[in-house]
Scaffold this motif. Sequence first.
Motif, PDB file in Angstrom:
ATOM      1  N   LEU A  46      91.086  43.753   5.075  1.00 52.96           N
ATOM      2  CA  LEU A  46      90.748  44.679   6.109  1.00 52.96           C
ATOM      3  C   LEU A  46      89.946  44.386   7.215  1.00 52.96           C
ATOM      4  N   GLY A  47      88.723  43.747   6.810  1.00 55.86           N
ATOM      5  CA  GLY A  47      87.643  43.278   7.887  1.00 55.86           C
ATOM      6  C   GLY A  47      88.197  41.909   8.691  1.00 55.86           C
ATOM      7  N   VAL A  48      88.869  40.875   7.921  1.00 58.20           N
ATOM      8  CA  VAL A  48      89.556  40.026   8.531  1.00 58.20           C
ATOM      9  C   VAL A  48      90.732  40.255   9.325  1.00 58.20           C
ATOM     10  N   GLY A  49      91.469  41.209   9.052  1.00 58.74           N
ATOM     11  CA  GLY A  49      92.540  42.024   9.792  1.00 58.74           C
ATOM     12  C   GLY A  49      91.977  42.732  10.995  1.00 58.74           C
ATOM     13  N   PHE A  50      91.042  43.269  10.932  1.00 56.78           N
ATOM     14  CA  PHE A  50      90.532  44.096  12.353  1.00 56.78           C
ATOM     15  C   PHE A  50      90.042  43.099  13.153  1.00 56.78           C
ATOM     16  N   TYR A  51      89.283  41.898  12.726  1.00 55.41           N
ATOM     17  CA  TYR A  51      88.741  40.845  13.265  1.00 55.41           C
ATOM     18  C   TYR A  51      90.056  40.155  14.185  1.00 55.41           C
ATOM     19  N   VAL A  52      90.895  39.761  13.540  1.00 57.21           N
ATOM     20  CA  VAL A  52      91.830  39.189  14.186  1.00 57.21           C
ATOM     21  C   VAL A  52      92.659  39.931  15.175  1.00 57.21           C
ATOM     22  N   VAL A  53      92.787  41.180  14.915  1.00 55.58           N
ATOM     23  CA  VAL A  53      93.275  42.281  15.983  1.00 55.58           C
ATOM     24  C   VAL A  53      92.580  42.413  17.222  1.00 55.58           C
ATOM     25  N   THR A  54      91.140  42.521  17.053  1.00 53.36           N
ATOM     26  CA  THR A  54      90.405  42.453  18.124  1.00 53.36           C
ATOM     27  C   THR A  54      90.207  41.277  19.027  1.00 53.36           C
ATOM     28  N   VAL A  55      90.263  40.034  18.297  1.00 52.00           N
ATOM     29  CA  VAL A  55      90.295  38.969  18.979  1.00 52.00           C
ATOM     30  C   VAL A  55      91.554  38.698  19.727  1.00 52.00           C
ATOM     31  N   TRP A  56      92.822  39.109  19.365  1.00 52.45           N
ATOM     32  CA  TRP A  56      94.108  39.178  19.873  1.00 52.45           C
ATOM     33  C   TRP A  56      93.990  40.108  21.219  1.00 52.45           C
ATOM     34  N   LYS A  57      93.320  41.192  20.926  1.00 48.15           N
ATOM     35  CA  LYS A  57      93.221  42.232  22.075  1.00 48.15           C
ATOM     36  C   LYS A  57      92.612  41.616  23.213  1.00 48.15           C
ATOM     37  N   ILE A  58      91.334  40.964  22.833  1.00 47.23           N
ATOM     38  CA  ILE A  58      90.534  40.304  24.055  1.00 47.23           C
ATOM     39  C   ILE A  58      91.321  39.028  24.548  1.00 47.23           C
ATOM     40  N   LEU A  59      92.012  38.376  23.852  1.00 48.45           N
ATOM     41  CA  LEU A  59      92.629  37.372  24.536  1.00 48.45           C
ATOM     42  C   LEU A  59      93.890  37.823  25.520  1.00 48.45           C
ATOM     43  N   GLU A  60      94.299  38.828  25.008  1.00 51.98           N
ATOM     44  CA  GLU A  60      95.386  39.424  25.869  1.00 51.98           C
ATOM     45  C   GLU A  60      94.693  40.131  27.261  1.00 51.98           C
ATOM     46  N   GLU A  61      93.518  40.713  27.076  1.00 50.85           N
ATOM     47  CA  GLU A  61      93.070  41.346  27.985  1.00 50.85           C
ATOM     48  C   GLU A  61      92.522  40.204  29.227  1.00 50.85           C
ATOM     49  N   ARG A  62      92.300  39.026  28.824  1.00 51.02           N
ATOM     50  CA  ARG A  62      91.622  37.910  29.623  1.00 51.02           C
ATOM     51  C   ARG A  62      93.039  37.013  29.974  1.00 51.02           C
ATOM     52  N   LYS A  63      94.154  37.459  29.513  1.00 46.64           N
ATOM     53  CA  LYS A  63      95.564  36.839  29.811  1.00 46.64           C
ATOM     54  C   LYS A  63      95.138  35.295  29.380  1.00 46.64           C
ATOM     55  N   ALA A  64      94.688  35.199  28.188  1.00 44.19           N
ATOM     56  CA  ALA A  64      94.721  33.658  27.635  1.00 44.19           C
ATOM     57  C   ALA A  64      95.660  33.440  26.787  1.00 44.19           C
ATOM     58  N   LEU A  65      96.730  34.403  26.607  1.00 43.22           N
ATOM     59  CA  LEU A  65      97.692  34.174  25.696  1.00 43.22           C
ATOM     60  C   LEU A  65      98.961  33.949  26.279  1.00 43.22           C
TER      61      LEU A  65
END
Length: 65
Positions: A46-65
């Motif tokens: 769960l901790g790893v999953g939450f971390y991955v989702v958070t990093v994914w959202k950060i990257l999407e906000e910064r338009k890095a994906l």
Amino acid sequence: MSHEKRIRRAALLVLAGLLVQLFTTLFWSPLTFVVFTAVGVPLVLLGVGFYVVTVWKILEERKAL
């Protein structure tokens, strides 16, 4: 919720899971194996999953994906 709080929460879940796993390995028995697999492993995942989702959202906000 801010990204820092989400990452902190993910780290706490991973830490809790690792602590459960550490303490269950001190006295190995069938019951501690069940606690290891039923509590410790899901907390880490769960901790790893939450971390991955958070990093994914950060990257999407910064338009890095």
